[in-house]
Design a protein around this motif. Structure first.
Motif, PDB file in Angstrom:
ATOM      1  N   GLY A   8       0.817  -1.210   0.000  1.00  0.00           N
ATOM      2  CA  GLY A   8       0.000   0.000   0.000  1.00  0.00           C
ATOM      3  C   GLY A   8       0.850   1.258   0.000  1.00  0.00           C
ATOM      4  O   GLY A   8       0.517   2.245  -0.670  1.00  0.00           O
ATOM      5  N   CYS A   9       1.957   1.225   0.719  1.00  0.00           N
ATOM      6  CA  CYS A   9       2.869   2.373   0.746  1.00  0.00           C
ATOM      7  C   CYS A   9       3.395   2.678  -0.650  1.00  0.00           C
ATOM      8  O   CYS A   9       3.502   3.844  -1.044  1.00  0.00           O
ATOM      9  CB  CYS A   9       4.043   2.108   1.688  1.00  0.00           C
ATOM     10  N   VAL A  10       3.736   1.637  -1.387  1.00  0.00           N
ATOM     11  CA  VAL A  10       4.248   1.820  -2.743  1.00  0.00           C
ATOM     12  C   VAL A  10       3.185   2.458  -3.635  1.00  0.00           C
ATOM     13  O   VAL A  10       3.460   3.413  -4.374  1.00  0.00           O
ATOM     14  CB  VAL A  10       4.707   0.477  -3.344  1.00  0.00           C
ATOM     15  N   ILE A  11       1.956   1.954  -3.539  1.00  0.00           N
ATOM     16  CA  ILE A  11       0.867   2.468  -4.378  1.00  0.00           C
ATOM     17  C   ILE A  11       0.613   3.944  -4.093  1.00  0.00           C
ATOM     18  O   ILE A  11       0.550   4.779  -5.003  1.00  0.00           O
ATOM     19  CB  ILE A  11      -0.423   1.646  -4.144  1.00  0.00           C
ATOM     20  N   GLY A  12       0.455   4.281  -2.819  1.00  0.00           N
ATOM     21  CA  GLY A  12       0.189   5.672  -2.457  1.00  0.00           C
ATOM     22  C   GLY A  12       1.356   6.580  -2.763  1.00  0.00           C
ATOM     23  O   GLY A  12       1.173   7.729  -3.184  1.00  0.00           O
ATOM     24  N   SER A  13       2.574   6.070  -2.574  1.00  0.00           N
ATOM     25  CA  SER A  13       3.769   6.875  -2.828  1.00  0.00           C
ATOM     26  C   SER A  13       3.932   7.183  -4.311  1.00  0.00           C
ATOM     27  O   SER A  13       4.411   8.260  -4.675  1.00  0.00           O
ATOM     28  CB  SER A  13       5.016   6.148  -2.306  1.00  0.00           C
ATOM     29  N   ILE A  14       3.549   6.253  -5.158  1.00  0.00           N
ATOM     30  CA  ILE A  14       3.634   6.486  -6.603  1.00  0.00           C
ATOM     31  C   ILE A  14       2.685   7.609  -7.014  1.00  0.00           C
ATOM     32  O   ILE A  14       3.006   8.433  -7.886  1.00  0.00           O
ATOM     33  CB  ILE A  14       3.340   5.187  -7.385  1.00  0.00           C
ATOM     34  N   VAL A  15       1.512   7.661  -6.370  1.00  0.00           N
ATOM     35  CA  VAL A  15       0.572   8.755  -6.640  1.00  0.00           C
ATOM     36  C   VAL A  15       1.225  10.092  -6.302  1.00  0.00           C
ATOM     37  O   VAL A  15       1.190  11.040  -7.093  1.00  0.00           O
ATOM     38  CB  VAL A  15      -0.732   8.572  -5.832  1.00  0.00           C
ATOM     39  N   ALA A  16       1.827  10.170  -5.111  1.00  0.00           N
ATOM     40  CA  ALA A  16       2.501  11.403  -4.692  1.00  0.00           C
ATOM     41  C   ALA A  16       3.710  11.695  -5.574  1.00  0.00           C
ATOM     42  O   ALA A  16       4.016  12.858  -5.870  1.00  0.00           O
ATOM     43  CB  ALA A  16       2.926  11.295  -3.228  1.00  0.00           C
ATOM     44  N   TYR A  17       4.409  10.653  -5.993  1.00  0.00           N
ATOM     45  CA  TYR A  17       5.582  10.802  -6.866  1.00  0.00           C
ATOM     46  C   TYR A  17       5.187  11.491  -8.177  1.00  0.00           C
ATOM     47  O   TYR A  17       5.844  12.450  -8.614  1.00  0.00           O
ATOM     48  CB  TYR A  17       6.169   9.416  -7.137  1.00  0.00           C
TER      49      TYR A  17
END
Length: 214
Positions: free
Chosen positions: A69-78
């Motif tokens: 989940g961290c990866v998914i949300g972080s990609i959005v912010a990225y």
């Protein structure tokens, strides 16, 4: 206050019980997309679920789901950082309690440690949530960004889940010595949440620099 904490905890637990690991991943994705739903609340609840729903949850499984989940949300912010840059984050970040000071801290951390900051920051409160913006602005390789995010988030999520299981498994023993200890723990967690939200809502102080002699 205990009622608010109970409602929040029940809301998370309800969705985790109904959806399993995908609910943990979804909640952590929300947190990593810079929306104020702290992992310090999400993952301990997931750890508690290993006691109440042992057929559905394990500590490592919960931590793994949280890291995904961290990866998914972080990609959005990225990509928000890549496409919109710092101006985009400052303009719209206020609507999800993102402060300029948080972005400044993430910028400094990223500039100091480079790509390694992605891994290191995932083990640090606050900075871990906002480090994705400068990574996107600098157009760091998204595959490398995702790998570092996952590797750094996994121990953080597993550790918090284990803490939730540890506290949940010993709450009766604690209550035996301290009447109402579960309420005390709940109030402490709620106070941390209130402080977190207050820190991101209160007006920031802007320092004005003047030239000497003016």
């Amino acid at each position: 206050m205990s009622n608010i904490l109970e409602i929040l905890g029940q809301w998370m637990a309800h969705h985790m019980a109904a959806l399993g690991y995908p609910a943990v991943a979804a909640l952590m994705a929300i947190e990593s997309a810079c929306i104020p739903l702290p992992s310090e609340l999400i993952m301990p609840v997931a750890g508690w679920m290993t006691i109440t729903h042992p057929d559905q949850f394990t500590v490592f499984g919960s931590g793994l789901a949280g890291a995904v989940g961290c990866v998914i949300g972080s990609i959005v912010a990225y990509y928000a950082g890549m496409w919109g840059g710092r101006p985009f984050a400052e303009k719209y970040g206020k609507y999800i309690l993102v402060r300029s000071s948080d972005l400044d801290a993430a910028d400094r951390f990223f500039n100091k440690y480079g790509n390694a900051a992605i891994f290191i920051s995932r083990l640090l409160p606050v900075v871990r949530t906002f480090i994705s913006f400068p990574a996107g602005v600098s157009r760091m390789n998204v595959f490398t960004f995702s790998i570092y995010t996952f590797l750094g988030s996994l121990p953080w999520c597993v550790g918090l889940a284990y803490a939730g299981k540890l506290v949940g498994g010993n709450i009766k023993k604690i209550s035996h010595y301290f009447h109402g200890a579960d309420i005390v723990i709940g109030v402490i967690i709620l106070a941390c949440l209130v402080f977190y939200i207050y820190h991101h809502v209160k007006p920031e102080k802007h320092k004005c620099k003047t030239k000497s002699g003016e």
